[in-house]
Design a protein around this motif. Structure first.
Motif, PDB file in Angstrom:
ATOM      1  N   GLU A 147       0.835  -1.203   0.000  1.00  0.00           N
ATOM      2  CA  GLU A 147       0.000   0.000   0.000  1.00  0.00           C
ATOM      3  C   GLU A 147       0.872   1.256   0.000  1.00  0.00           C
ATOM      4  N   ALA A 148       1.935   1.240   0.803  1.00  0.00           N
ATOM      5  CA  ALA A 148       2.841   2.386   0.852  1.00  0.00           C
ATOM      6  C   ALA A 148       3.552   2.567  -0.491  1.00  0.00           C
ATOM      7  N   TRP A 149       3.956   1.469  -1.096  1.00  0.00           N
ATOM      8  CA  TRP A 149       4.620   1.511  -2.405  1.00  0.00           C
ATOM      9  C   TRP A 149       3.697   2.113  -3.462  1.00  0.00           C
ATOM     10  N   GLU A 150       2.451   1.697  -3.480  1.00  0.00           N
ATOM     11  CA  GLU A 150       1.492   2.200  -4.461  1.00  0.00           C
ATOM     12  C   GLU A 150       1.214   3.688  -4.267  1.00  0.00           C
ATOM     13  N   LEU A 151       1.154   4.138  -3.015  1.00  0.00           N
ATOM     14  CA  LEU A 151       0.892   5.549  -2.755  1.00  0.00           C
ATOM     15  C   LEU A 151       1.973   6.438  -3.365  1.00  0.00           C
ATOM     16  N   ARG A 152       3.210   5.940  -3.397  1.00  0.00           N
ATOM     17  CA  ARG A 152       4.332   6.733  -3.941  1.00  0.00           C
ATOM     18  C   ARG A 152       4.483   6.589  -5.446  1.00  0.00           C
ATOM     19  N   ALA A 153       3.586   5.894  -6.115  1.00  0.00           N
ATOM     20  CA  ALA A 153       3.702   5.679  -7.556  1.00  0.00           C
ATOM     21  C   ALA A 153       3.829   6.984  -8.348  1.00  0.00           C
ATOM     22  N   PRO A 154       3.077   8.045  -8.007  1.00  0.00           N
ATOM     23  CA  PRO A 154       3.245   9.297  -8.780  1.00  0.00           C
ATOM     24  C   PRO A 154       4.651   9.881  -8.679  1.00  0.00           C
TER      25      PRO A 154
END
Length: 394
Positions: free
Chosen positions: A82-89
């Motif tokens: 979830e943390a990894w996906e949040l930083r995708a931008p």
């Protein structure tokens, strides 16, 4: 996992826990006499049950991870993912390779942060109890991002052991002169021994905001560290930038970063000095700048130091205001968690009164995307950042 323990929590804080607050202070715990630091516990608060790590030394006796069950490997993988996906931008921009991958309580992993620099990750913990989860988090980082080349752990920031050294948890050691990108600017970072974990990542977007406001301006950057705000000011076409910090070797580190980016070194000067002393000296001389940046380290680590921190912020900002050319900008920040945004604005008002200046707040911000704050955890919003126009009294 060792046998879990059981605790009872004072029911007076139940509503706070229901809102998602992850901390329980020791004076609200009942029955922890035989528990060990780092032991998983099940704690009941009225009809609410929570699961977390117990700490026998920290004022925070319990850090809560789940309200459903004891976390297992799959639970940790979901949080890290979830943390990894949040930083995708951030990754998608293609211009930033340094960011906070896990922001402790903000990503529902209390007491632990992970910063990403290029192909390496660095873990830091904020209590002895958190060491229990470090191995599983390190392994989960590898599983989520196969391109990771190494995971290291830094000693705790308040560790008084002079022998404490970084530990390689997996893979290869990062180079001491690792170069990363931030919004297209290059920075050489020391993940192993630099302040924080190499860069002050929380100011990334605030630095970029300032860049668009300094064209043709003279800039004084106090508490400059390795020149973060100074590099953005130079790229933003400031005509003069003076950086100040008392730290050994920071002038050389800033010069290296300026050279990495082919920025005009002739427009920059580094002063190795105490920032309070330099501001006082400039104020007495009548020396002013179009933009004065104040980004000091935290002035308080505990609630008992709050009053002294408030006095320090008033004094610092009053000095800074006296060094701003009328019509110029004061750019000021606070990373002291014990002082909230409203308090910080009040302190700025007091500083303006002492300096006999008018302040108009034209921009206010906090954390960037990689420092999320749960709605039920206001303590997580430690960073305050204000840009204000400064004028003389009328």
């Amino acid at each position: 996992m060792t046998s879990p323990g059981d605790l009872v929590i004072d029911p007076s804080i139940r509503s706070r826990l229901q809102q998602g607050h992850p901390w329980v202070y020791r004076n609200h715990l009942i029955g922890g006499e035989r528990l060990r630091t780092g032991q998983w516990v099940r704690a009941r608060c009225g009809g609410l049950t929570v699961y977390g790590l117990y700490d026998a030394q920290s004022p925070i006796g319990l850090r809560i991870y789940s309200r459903h069950d004891f976390p297992n490997q799959q639970w940790f993988r979901e949080r890290v993912w979830e943390a990894w996906e949040l930083r995708a931008p951030i990754r998608a921009s293609g211009q930033t390779t340094a960011y906070r991958w896990i922001y402790g309580e903000g990503d529902y992993l209390p007491g632990l942060v992970v910063d990403r620099y290029g192909d390496y990750a660095v873990i830091q913990t904020y209590a002895d109890s958190i060491q229990t989860i470090v191995p599983i988090v390190a392994n989960t980082l590898r599983a989520v991002d196969p391109e990771l080349r190494g995971v290291v752990q830094r000693p705790r920031q308040n560790d008084d052991d002079d022998q404490a050294q970084p530990i390689l948890l997996w893979g290869e050691w990062p180079p001491r002169n690792l170069v990363v990108q931030e919004n297209g600017l290059f920075f050489q970072v020391d993940m192993l021994y630099g302040q924080k974990t190499g860069l002050f990542l929380d100011q990334r977007e605030n630095r970029r905001t300032l860049e668009g406001m300094v064209a043709g301006a003279s800039v004084l950057n106090c508490f400059a560290y390795t020149g973060g705000f100074s590099l953005y000011a130079l790229r933003g076409d400031a005509v003069e930038v003076v950086s100040c910090d008392v730290g050994h070797g920071l002038a050389e580190a800033t010069a290296t970063n300026i050279a990495l980016n082919h920025l005009p070194a002739d427009r920059h000067r580094f002063v190795t000095d105490d920032c309070f002393a330099l501001l006082d000296h400039y104020a007495r001389q009548g020396r002013t700048f179009d933009v004065v940046i104040l980004d000091p380290p935290s002035f308080a680590r505990t609630r008992s130091s709050q009053h002294a921190a408030m006095r320090a912020y008033v004094r610092l900002n009053a000095l800074g205001l006296r060094c701003v050319t009328p019509g110029g900008l004061l750019v000021t920040a606070s990373c002291t968690a014990q002082i909230g945004p409203e308090q910080f604005r009040e302190l700025l008002g007091e500083a303006a009164a002492q300096a006999h200046r008018r302040m108009q707040i034209i921009h206010e911000a906090g954390h960037p995307l990689d420092h999320p704050v749960p709605a039920g955890f206001p303590e997580g919003r430690y960073l305050k950042y204000v840009i204000a126009r400064v004028q003389t009294l009328v």
